[in-house]
Design an enzyme around this catalytic site. Structure first.
Site, PDB file in Angstrom:
ATOM      1  CB  THR A  13      -0.883  -0.049   1.224  1.00  0.00           C
ATOM      2  OG1 THR A  13      -1.639  -1.113   1.379  1.00  0.00           O
ATOM      3  CG2 THR A  13      -1.943   1.436   1.279  1.00  0.00           C
ATOM      4  CB  THR A  51       0.378  -3.304   6.765  1.00  0.00           C
ATOM      5  OG1 THR A  51      -0.733  -3.479   6.136  1.00  0.00           O
ATOM      6  CG2 THR A  51       1.184  -1.870   6.420  1.00  0.00           C
ATOM      7  CG  ASP A  52      -2.454  -7.804   4.340  1.00  0.00           C
ATOM      8  OD1 ASP A  52      -2.867  -6.789   4.664  1.00  0.00           O
ATOM      9  OD2 ASP A  52      -3.231  -8.941   3.752  1.00  0.00           O
ATOM     10  CE  LYS A  76      -2.728  -4.698   8.807  1.00  0.00           C
ATOM     11  NZ  LYS A  76      -2.721  -4.768   7.416  1.00  0.00           N
TER      12      LYS A  76
END
Lengths: 440, 440
Positions: B107, B183-184, B262
């Site tokens: 992203t 970020t996943d 996360k």
């Protein structure tokens, strides 16, 4: 304090007291130990008493000849009900409008086995009452053992037995039911009871302990008393989990059963509501529920334990072999994926997911972040998974989605109906979204 | 503000400006919009400009003939280095003592595709710089694309490529390296880099964005600038993850790579250190590191990317079929269990675990609570698992334990050595325990 021993043999006085007596021991050095008598553990030698202090901690005191003891007998409960000890078979009677406590094993009904250093379950009602001497302060509690095992051993078959037992207590006239349960899988069982009991006349309060009741730092007593109070007074008709809100013993969080998770392996406040705050608290001032808590319903309890266990919960991670993932869901009617972020898996997993859906399986997506919602519309990966037939389950926790899947599969053979059932709100499992609220 | 347009055609003035210019637009109604010019997205019609406001949010403004515009050209970086735009091939030169930015997709290097409504990657260096016009304020940044994919597609092979690329940047004289990553799976990659880079001369800062840089609420710009500052100034020689500390744009948490996860699917502050606080922060006053942060080491970078991917991460849950669990680890040299509570699984799983260990596999235990430690000595279940040959991995996160297992298997064929390697502290992955500290 109504009796006093000024002799040199405090030990003899203490031996004559029943569990639950409040005592104060004063030593020559001026130190004072005030608390409630609880049973000593197996290796307590002669002249050792176990006191539960007002802080909730237990302490073992070696009684010296020079100690002085002040004693209060066990406090009678309010409303003129006679003191519960000695107890005998009184716990077996039905308690219309009262509280039922169902035990299932777990730390809250365990004690340290000092030979092995581990924790082993307490089975007898009398022993539970002697560990929790003030349990019946607010009124009698009917105690019943449904089964007796550590919570990691509890599975879907036990959820059925427990849901039936809860329903039976309400049918016998209970106002509220407390379920004492090991904490390891407390969240799974809580969700299962919430789905299996679509209508409740009163509160069902699951409660556990992170430390066994004979350990100095046990949280069992305070948790259990607060749970009984919530079941006795709470204007609530849903399944909830009650545990310490923080590290102190005077405030407890009431979590919705379908939005709670054990987030620490050992802390007293391990249980946390996800995607929103708890729906209430219990403290010295009483029970406080938010407007989100479901108010008491009229009509009899409903129980629906139909389940199909042909389902898997599959956590995705980098390096997970798609062939292995496919093999692990062969023959399943339902699969819950715990994807990354908004609900993603590597595109190498798309082929088996498509095959599973084409074969009639329902594949649901959740997020392994455990907070926030899954959403297929932000990234191309999500849209591909949606096209492959994956059902995005918004902010359901992976575990809760898995438990719900078993019940949804039990209620229909039609994948389209199962998908619809999964997206319906059965028990407040979809959070009211608070876009700017802090999660913790 | 050095130029001013008092004409009726603010639009013509704005068209002549380069990205990164600071402008203030004043409307007839008295409203003022001050910010940095960023590229408009694909569907931005005529007379629309995109401004990044000081709050970090982007806003698209439709320019009216009556608008007035004040303009500052892009600020030159300090130290007399010439302004970066227009850029061309300058990013390809080695930057001794400077910062290298490695992009991998995700992203932070994506934009909205307004035809599909999804997000797609940005590949060109020029486009990255135009999205992040103030990136080089503190000095030149060498930008290099290592690969380009969404992070759910990134796996062990990519970790090797990325570790090599980071090492190469240090060998070329970089003081610090920033890795922009989706970020996943950022947490998995961060742990892998920490294990693959046992000696570092400076900081390696992984950074991501929860919203793409052309969206109003993007966090990419502020995260990236803070990451570059940390790589440029931080007295640090370990792999860290830098992301928003809270919801505001002026404070960033520095998380140890092996203790971060996360914990929300969409919030800017989704990343949280587990079992302890972050090891530092970055804010307007600069970089603040705790004593726990590893100070810069001397000597060249070391890289060791040996891995064996014959390992599985297996989450336990009630209802998990032991036969299925066994099938899923067949042929594996390593298994990480994410057990309940202190690290438990149902006793029905003991037989296959024993067989796996007897067959030469290393089976490690973690807790699915994701905070606190696993501990085999409290309950009989833990002691049984210990006797079955399970290695308890204290407070390692399940994901981190899995990544470490791949590296441990790569470094030895001997199960006893692999077990020992797993229990060694390689990169601060075992937390200093804070028995009474609050986790969040």
């Amino acid at each position: 304090m109504v009796e006093e021993s000024a002799t040199d043999d405090a030990w003899r006085v203490l031996q004559g007291l029943s569990r639950g007596s409040e005592v104060e021991i004063v030593r020559l050095d001026g130190s004072r130990w005030k608390g409630t008598l609880v049973p000593g553990h197996e290796l307590s030698g002669a002249r050792v008493v176990q006191l539960k202090l007002p802080s909730g901690y237990n302490v073992g005191l070696s009684i010296l000849p020079s100690d002085r003891v002040s004693v209060n007998p066990p406090a009678p409960p309010p409303n003129g009900v006679s003191a519960p000890a000695p107890r005998g078979a009184t716990g077996q009677q039905a308690t219309a409008g009262g509280v039922s406590l169902l035990t299932t094993g777990g730390t809250i009904a365990s004690r340290i086995d000092y030979r092995t250093g581990g924790v082993k379950p307490v089975k007898e009602e009398g022993e539970i009452l002697s560990f929790y001497p003030t349990l019946e302060r607010g009124g009698p509690v009917r105690i019943r053992s449904v089964f007796d095992r550590l919570s990691e051993e509890i599975g879907p078959g036990d959820w059925v037995a427990l849901a039936e037992a809860v329903a039976e207590e309400f049918r016998s006239g209970a106002r509220g039911v407390v379920v004492a349960h090991g904490t390891d899988t407390l969240g799974y069982t809580a969700a299962a009871l919430a789905f299996a009991l679509p209508r409740l006349p009163g509160p069902v309060v699951l409660v556990g302990a992170q430390r066994s009741p004979d350990r100095p730092s046990s949280d069992g007593s305070s948790n259990l008393e607060a749970a009984v109070e919530l079941a006795r007074l709470g204007r609530l008709s849903e399944v909830v989990v009650l545990m310490h809100e923080g590290l102190s013993d005077d405030r407890f969080a009431v979590h919705r059963a379908t939005r709670v998770r054990k987030m620490h392996s050992s802390r007293r406040d391990a249980f946390r509501s996800r995607n929103g705050p708890p729906i209430g608290t219990v403290d010295a001032q009483g029970v406080h529920l938010t407007p989100e808590a479901r108010a008491p319903s009229t009509g009899p309890v409903e129980v629906d334990t139909r389940m199909d266990v042909q389902a898997q919960l599959c956590w995705f991670y980098p390096g997970l072999d798609p062939a292995l993932a496919e093999r692990s869901v062969l023959g399943c009617r339902g699969v819950i994926l715990a994807g990354t972020g908004l609900g993603h898996v590597a595109s190498s997993h798309l082929p088996w997911i498509r095959r599973a859906v084409e074969g009639g399986a329902v594949v649901g997506m959740t997020t392994q972040c455990l907070e926030g919602a899954s959403d297929p519309y932000v990234y191309s990966t999500g849209r591909e998974l949606l096209r492959a037939g994956v059902t995005y389950l918004a902010d359901l926790l992976p575990e809760v989605a898995y438990v719900k899947m078993l019940f949804a599969l039990g209620r229909s053979q039609d994948p389209a109906v199962v998908r619809r059932l999964l997206l319906e709100d059965w028990a407040g499992e979809f959070a009211v979204r608070h876009p700017v609220a802090e999660p913790d």
